[in-house]
Design a protein around this motif. Structure first.
Motif, PDB file in Angstrom:
ATOM      1  N   THR A  40      -0.014  85.449 -11.678  1.00  0.00           N
ATOM      2  CA  THR A  40       0.931  84.347 -11.830  1.00  0.00           C
ATOM      3  C   THR A  40       0.236  83.226 -12.613  1.00  0.00           C
ATOM      4  OG1 THR A  40       0.218  83.491  -9.703  1.00  0.00           O
ATOM      5  CG2 THR A  40       2.248  84.800  -9.727  1.00  0.00           C
ATOM      6  N   ILE A  41       1.021  82.261 -13.061  1.00  0.00           N
ATOM      7  CA  ILE A  41       0.437  81.156 -13.831  1.00  0.00           C
ATOM      8  C   ILE A  41      -0.432  80.304 -12.908  1.00  0.00           C
ATOM      9  CG2 ILE A  41       0.947  79.057 -15.136  1.00  0.00           C
ATOM     10  CD1 ILE A  41       3.515  80.549 -16.156  1.00  0.00           C
ATOM     11  N   GLU A  42       0.132  79.884 -11.788  1.00  0.00           N
ATOM     12  CA  GLU A  42      -0.654  79.127 -10.806  1.00  0.00           C
ATOM     13  C   GLU A  42      -1.550  80.090 -10.037  1.00  0.00           C
ATOM     14  OE1 GLU A  42      -0.605  75.896 -10.655  1.00  0.00           O
ATOM     15  OE2 GLU A  42       1.199  75.449 -11.816  1.00  0.00           O
ATOM     16  N   TRP A  43      -2.604  79.557  -9.478  1.00  0.00           N
ATOM     17  CA  TRP A  43      -3.539  80.415  -8.740  1.00  0.00           C
ATOM     18  C   TRP A  43      -3.056  80.728  -7.327  1.00  0.00           C
ATOM     19  CZ3 TRP A  43      -9.191  81.681  -8.832  1.00  0.00           C
ATOM     20  CH2 TRP A  43      -9.539  82.156 -10.111  1.00  0.00           C
TER      21      TRP A  43
ATOM     22  N   PRO B 132      -3.156  87.667 -18.093  1.00  0.00           N
ATOM     23  CA  PRO B 132      -1.751  87.441 -18.430  1.00  0.00           C
ATOM     24  C   PRO B 132      -0.854  87.581 -17.198  1.00  0.00           C
ATOM     25  CG  PRO B 132      -2.387  89.683 -19.016  1.00  0.00           C
ATOM     26  CD  PRO B 132      -3.614  89.027 -18.443  1.00  0.00           C
ATOM     27  N   LYS B 133       0.366  87.084 -17.330  1.00  0.00           N
ATOM     28  CA  LYS B 133       1.388  87.277 -16.293  1.00  0.00           C
ATOM     29  C   LYS B 133       2.402  88.280 -16.811  1.00  0.00           C
ATOM     30  CE  LYS B 133       4.951  84.987 -13.587  1.00  0.00           C
ATOM     31  NZ  LYS B 133       5.605  83.737 -13.199  1.00  0.00           N
ATOM     32  N   PRO B 134       2.790  89.350 -16.130  1.00  0.00           N
ATOM     33  CA  PRO B 134       2.051  89.851 -14.995  1.00  0.00           C
ATOM     34  C   PRO B 134       0.711  90.446 -15.454  1.00  0.00           C
ATOM     35  CG  PRO B 134       3.760  91.425 -15.635  1.00  0.00           C
ATOM     36  CD  PRO B 134       3.887  90.255 -16.544  1.00  0.00           C
TER      37      PRO B 134
ATOM     38  N   LYS C 248       1.379  75.239   2.712  1.00  0.00           N
ATOM     39  CA  LYS C 248       1.054  73.987   2.016  1.00  0.00           C
ATOM     40  C   LYS C 248       2.285  73.452   1.288  1.00  0.00           C
ATOM     41  CE  LYS C 248      -2.870  74.201  -0.438  1.00  0.00           C
ATOM     42  NZ  LYS C 248      -3.955  74.867  -1.215  1.00  0.00           N
ATOM     43  N   ARG C 249       2.949  74.356   0.547  1.00  0.00           N
ATOM     44  CA  ARG C 249       4.157  73.956  -0.174  1.00  0.00           C
ATOM     45  C   ARG C 249       5.196  73.361   0.779  1.00  0.00           C
ATOM     46  NH1 ARG C 249       2.749  78.118  -3.731  1.00  0.00           N
ATOM     47  NH2 ARG C 249       3.124  77.597  -5.922  1.00  0.00           N
ATOM     48  N   LYS C 250       5.375  74.018   1.916  1.00  0.00           N
ATOM     49  CA  LYS C 250       6.390  73.593   2.887  1.00  0.00           C
ATOM     50  C   LYS C 250       6.046  72.194   3.426  1.00  0.00           C
ATOM     51  CE  LYS C 250       9.157  75.660   6.517  1.00  0.00           C
ATOM     52  NZ  LYS C 250       8.850  75.159   7.859  1.00  0.00           N
TER      53      LYS C 250
HETATM   54  P1  XMP Z   1       3.932  81.066 -11.392  1.00  0.00           P
HETATM   55  O1  XMP Z   1       2.660  80.619 -10.766  1.00  0.00           O
HETATM   56  O2  XMP Z   1       4.937  81.561 -10.385  1.00  0.00           O
HETATM   57  O3  XMP Z   1       4.562  79.769 -12.045  1.00  0.00           O
HETATM   58  O4  XMP Z   1       3.713  82.081 -12.487  1.00  0.00           O
HETATM   59  C1  XMP Z   1       5.665  79.762 -12.910  1.00  0.00           C
HETATM   60  C2  XMP Z   1       5.957  78.303 -13.249  1.00  0.00           C
HETATM   61  O5  XMP Z   1       6.424  77.614 -12.089  1.00  0.00           O
HETATM   62  C3  XMP Z   1       5.553  76.547 -11.750  1.00  0.00           C
HETATM   63  N1  XMP Z   1       5.416  76.534 -10.285  1.00  0.00           N
HETATM   64  C4  XMP Z   1       6.054  75.693  -9.467  1.00  0.00           C
HETATM   65  N2  XMP Z   1       6.905  74.680  -9.753  1.00  0.00           N
HETATM   66  N3  XMP Z   1       7.073  74.199  -7.439  1.00  0.00           N
HETATM   67  C5  XMP Z   1       7.403  73.948  -8.726  1.00  0.00           C
HETATM   68  O6  XMP Z   1       8.176  73.028  -8.972  1.00  0.00           O
HETATM   69  C6  XMP Z   1       6.213  75.183  -7.073  1.00  0.00           C
HETATM   70  O7  XMP Z   1       5.920  75.396  -5.905  1.00  0.00           O
HETATM   71  C7  XMP Z   1       5.689  75.965  -8.154  1.00  0.00           C
HETATM   72  N4  XMP Z   1       4.833  77.020  -8.212  1.00  0.00           N
HETATM   73  C8  XMP Z   1       4.693  77.345  -9.516  1.00  0.00           C
HETATM   74  C9  XMP Z   1       4.248  76.840 -12.464  1.00  0.00           C
HETATM   75  O8  XMP Z   1       3.498  75.640 -12.713  1.00  0.00           O
HETATM   76  C10 XMP Z   1       4.715  77.528 -13.713  1.00  0.00           C
HETATM   77  O9  XMP Z   1       5.121  76.593 -14.711  1.00  0.00           O
END
Ligand code: XMP
Length: 326
Positions: free
Chosen positions: A322-325, A317-319, A115-117
């Motif tokens: 992760t913050i995002e699901w 919490p992280k770890p 999805k990101r890609k």
């Molecule tokens: P995670 O989910 O890895 O997120 O704990 C850490 C921080 O990064 C943000 N995040 C992203 N920012 N592209 C971005 O620009 C991404 O694909 C992406 N994935 C996570 C997230 O919102 C959090 O602030």
């Protein structure tokens, strides 16, 4: 272009220092671009918004801003970009609603990195197509900030929406905030008169709501996500939590849960509330939100958002989470 922050450079912490920086940059940008045109991908995030405001001050209509709405923005975000830049600052703004293109490409795609890609690549494609229609553009402006340079050796992270094609034939790059840290960019943004809600915006992933509508994105679930997220933001604002919690949002996972309404069983989605405090996003803790606030948000989401019959607060919490699901 100098990409190393001199040790002697004063940290921009006050409106006065910001004013001086703005004046210097205006002179520098004018000297660099002369009467030529500059193109900027304006996402509405802090960095590109500050660059846009600065360049409008420096070169006015020579700046062409392109705002691509990928359909994964939070509620009201694209509208704010149009209101601030087109209506208030009289910018040369091209607004592209590419929602259908993105959502069509994402149909049935459930894997997060895929999805990101797709979102990243489609963004580049739309931006390329639109800028290809423009004539006489000599420079490309970018909201590169100092951490981007340190982290990626001068190339803005490509996983992000805003990562731009490498084969663009521009005379040069205009990166007026490339030596600034995020907090300094915010001070400059305020000095430029941008709304606080734009300048103090919490981090928002490039793929936007796309990674919060887990699994394969559908329009109805995306709608529930956008509406629930807007309610959360509104209520955090009322409760005075916006400045106290580092990042907060809702998630609508691709699962159904049972509810009951007027004696009838429902087969609807849950909404997850995610809120975290962190310094660097590497580790994060979950704030203790007042029960009354959580209860009010829950009731509003259940009453106002179509297709939702359960609300949960993510305590992880992280770890390890992760913050995002996804
Ligand atoms: P995670 O989910 O890895 O997120 O704990 C850490 C921080 O990064 C943000 N995040 C992203 N920012 N592209 C971005 O620009 C991404 O694909 C992406 N994935 C996570 C997230 O919102 C959090 O602030």
């Amino acid at each position: 272009m100098n990409n190393v922050r001199p040790e002697s450079m004063v940290r921009i912490t006050t409106p006065e220092l910001a004013e001086r920086f703005i004046e210097e940059q205006i002179a520098e940008v004018r000297a660099q671009v002369g009467d030529k045109k500059v193109l900027l991908a304006l996402s509405g995030g802090v960095d590109s918004s500050v660059v846009a405001a600065l360049l409008i001050k420096a070169i006015g209509k020579q700046l062409v801003c392109v705002h691509v709405n990928h359909g994964l923005m939070r509620k009201g975000e694209s509208e704010q970009v149009i209101e601030v830049f087109q209506n208030q600052l009289d910018a040369n703004l091209i607004y592209i609603d590419a929602t259908d293109r993105f959502l069509d490409k994402l149909t049935d795609v459930a894997e997060p990195e895929k999805k990101r890609k797709i979102i990243g690549e489609e963004f580049v494609r739309v931006f390329e197509e639109e800028s290809g229609k423009l004539e006489g553009i000599s420079f490309l402006a970018q909201g590169t900030i100092y951490p981007d340079i340190i982290e990626s050796d001068g190339v803005k992270a490509h996983h992000n929406v805003g990562g731009l094609p490498e084969d663009f034939a521009f005379e040069g790059l205009v990166e007026p905030v490339r030596l600034l840290y995020k907090d300094e960019v915010r001070v400059v943004g305020k000095a430029l008169g941008l709304p606080v809600s734009m300048v103090d915006r919490q981090p928002f992933p490039g793929p936007g709501l796309g990674v919060r509508c887990t699994g394969a994105i559908t329009r109805d679930r995306l709608h529930a996500l956008r509406e629930s997220d807007a309610i959360l933001r509104e209520e955090f604002d009322i409760a005075g939590l916006t400045d106290k919690v580092w990042q907060f949002f809702t998630v609508v996972p691709d699962i159904k849960t049972t509810g009951v309404k007027d004696g009838k069983r429902l087969d609807n989605w849950p909404v997850i509330i995610r809120a975290v405090n962190t310094v660097d996003a590497m580790t994060a803790t979950v704030p203790r939100i007042d029960w009354d606030v959580l209860e009010k948000i829950t009731n509003r989401i259940l009453n106002e958002v179509e297709g939702v019959c359960r609300v949960c607060y993510d305590m992880s919490p992280k770890p390890i989470s992760t913050i995002e699901w996804e």
